[in-house]
Design an enzyme around this catalytic site. Structure first.
Site, mmCIF file in Angstrom:
data_model
loop_
_atom_site.group_PDB
_atom_site.id
_atom_site.type_symbol
_atom_site.label_atom_id
_atom_site.label_comp_id
_atom_site.label_asym_id
_atom_site.label_seq_id
_atom_site.Cartn_x
_atom_site.Cartn_y
_atom_site.Cartn_z
ATOM 1 N N ASN A 1 0.802 -1.217 0.000
ATOM 2 C CA ASN A 1 0.000 0.000 0.000
ATOM 3 C C ASN A 1 0.841 1.276 0.000
ATOM 4 O O ASN A 1 0.359 2.336 -0.407
ATOM 5 C CB ASN A 1 -0.926 0.009 1.217
ATOM 6 C CG ASN A 1 -1.613 1.340 1.405
ATOM 7 O OD1 ASN A 1 -2.509 1.718 0.645
ATOM 8 N ND2 ASN A 1 -1.202 2.104 2.414
ATOM 9 N N THR B 1 -9.626 10.956 1.597
ATOM 10 C CA THR B 1 -8.465 10.877 2.483
ATOM 11 C C THR B 1 -7.928 12.295 2.708
ATOM 12 O O THR B 1 -8.412 13.259 2.108
ATOM 13 C CB THR B 1 -7.346 10.021 1.863
ATOM 14 O OG1 THR B 1 -6.890 10.656 0.656
ATOM 15 C CG2 THR B 1 -7.837 8.614 1.545
ATOM 16 N N TYR C 1 3.429 9.202 -11.312
ATOM 17 C CA TYR C 1 2.508 8.398 -10.507
ATOM 18 C C TYR C 1 1.754 7.393 -11.390
ATOM 19 O O TYR C 1 1.653 6.202 -11.056
ATOM 20 C CB TYR C 1 1.530 9.330 -9.800
ATOM 21 C CG TYR C 1 0.580 8.650 -8.842
ATOM 22 C CD1 TYR C 1 1.011 8.211 -7.594
ATOM 23 C CD2 TYR C 1 -0.766 8.468 -9.174
ATOM 24 C CE1 TYR C 1 0.138 7.607 -6.703
ATOM 25 C CE2 TYR C 1 -1.644 7.862 -8.294
ATOM 26 C CZ TYR C 1 -1.186 7.435 -7.072
ATOM 27 O OH TYR C 1 -2.059 6.829 -6.193
#
Length: 439
Positions: free
Chosen positions: A282, A380, A345
């Site tokens: 993760n 988040t 990313y």
């Protein structure tokens, strides 16, 4: 961060105004709580002639206490399309869903079973089976009210290994998973599962576990019975310790980019536990810039943490994994569709998908599965820092008209980590509420 628009849209005055203006209406999603029944009401089963899944699924649901009478409304519509051998044979699927489209309860579930096109006996059969992807993805966007729709391809001979997947997809655990294609392959055996604590006796490593999605993963795996080793960088030590103490797990502070990190991690797990059954990759970082403005250091840092470290850790930990081991990697919808200002990313997260797909046949020889989850917009601290306009677009551009929660990602990982999911490997499951754009 709270979703103020969703709260307003679900209030009395807000609901009327949103409907009148034609604005997105975020539905209430049925999420799992310990002790919840598998479904909230009866399930309707249908099948095209010659299907392989109707009987084993009916038997499994009967054992699970699911009722088949008493609707509508139906809590789930399940259709076995595995017997369809040509495009003209798709009509029974139309009839089933046309007749019952308005009888699905809020937060209902739609599951279509098919045969993997690559295993079909003829091009026409493969064509018809591939067409089912359009059917389920469209249903996922049409039925609304928090419902989900999935296509499950079951390889011939794997009919008895659907339990774990069907239970996940019918339950509140899959609240933010929709429009997905899941493949179940044949395995020699699928261990009996304690459905309340499927990970009892398992040792699970979760990287990036100090906060957000990683902390949620650690909590859900512990809830399911695992002994969790929660790992994060030393700078996050205080938050990491809180998470580990909360779940009765072990906190491990380690920078995964250190050259000796894989061997140090293997030594720690071997000395303390003698094995590791579940590895959840993760840990991840972002260093957002358009590629023309991005420095080499920003590129290298993201690729190293998000992708290369996973390869190095797998090399070190696979020898510690017994048969039945599980590796689950966290990718991203950015790795599927790309994203402006995130070339590093997106490259790293697409690479994670490549890692899963390339390693699946290799690890299968050792009885180990490897899969990926690809979150979309998840609420988040990172998404809370986004500009308001971009944040609202991210929340609304999916079939649920809202962002997901970290627990939605965690529940999906727990399903893939369970012993009963032995037939699932090489899959990439998006946790995105079925994004309007992209694959």
């Amino acid at each position: 961060m709270s979703d103020r628009y969703a709260s307003f849209a679900n209030s009395g005055p807000g609901r009327a105004l949103v409907k009148r203006l034609g604005l997105p209406q975020p539905p209430h999603l049925r999420r799992f709580h310990p002790g919840d029944p598998l479904v909230t009401g009866p399930v309707l089963l249908g099948a095209a002639p010659g299907g392989r899944l109707d009987e084993p699924v009916r038997k499994m649901l009967t054992i699970a206490g699911v009722a088949f009478e008493g609707g509508p409304p139906w809590s789930a519509l399940i259709f076995d399309a595995s017997g369809i051998t040509g495009s003209t044979g798709l009509h029974p699927a139309y009839e089933f869903f046309h007749t019952n489209a308005r009888s699905l309860a809020p937060s209902g579930r739609v599951i279509v079973f098919g045969t993997p096109p690559e295993t079909c006996a003829s091009p026409r059969e493969a064509t018809a089976q591939r067409a089912l992807e359009g059917l389920t993805r469209s249903i996922g966007k049409e039925f609304g009210h928090g419902s989900t729709a999935q296509l499950v391809y079951v390889a011939p001979g794997a009919e008895e290994f659907t339990d774990s997947t069907v239970r996940f997809l019918l339950s509140g655990r899959s609240a933010y998973v929709s429009g997905q294609v899941i493949r179940i392959g044949q395995v020699l055996s699928s261990p009996m599962t304690d459905w309340a604590h499927p990970l009892e006796g398992k040792v699970a490593l979760v990287t990036g576990a100090a906060q957000g999605i990683g902390a949620a993963i650690a909590r859900v795996l512990a809830r399911d019975g695992a002994r969790v080793v929660a790992l994060d960088v030393p700078a996050a030590g205080e938050s990491l310790a809180r998470v580990a103490n909360e779940i009765g797990g072990t906190a491990l502070q380690l920078d995964l980019t250190r050259p000796d990190a894989p061997s140090a991690l293997a030594t720690q797990l071997s000395s303390r536990h003698g094995k590791v059954d579940v590895v959840v990759h993760n840990a991840g970082i972002t260093r957002d810039k358009t590629i023309g403005r991005m420095t080499a250091e920003q590129w290298d840092a993201v690729v190293d943490v998000n992708l290369s470290s996973q390869e190095r850790i797998n090399d070190a930990l696979v020898p510690l994994m017994p048969e039945g081991g599980r590796i689950v990697a966290v990718s991203s919808t950015s790795g599927i569709a790309g994203n402006r200002g995130q070339t590093n990313y997106a490259t790293s997260k697409a690479g994670v998908i490549g890692l899963v797909q390339s390693m699946a046949p290799v690890l299968a020889q050792q009885g180990i599965t490897i899969n990926a989850v690809a979150p979309g917009f998840i609420e988040t601290r990172m998404t809370a820092r986004m500009p308001m306009g971009a944040r609202e677009i991210g929340r609304r551009m999916n079939s649920m008209a809202q962002g997901g929660l970290p627990v939605d990602v965690a529940e999906t990982i727990a399903w893939l980590a369970a012993p009963g999911s032995a037939g699932i490997t090489g899959n990439v499951v998006r946790v995105c509420g079925q994004m309007w754009l992209g694959a």
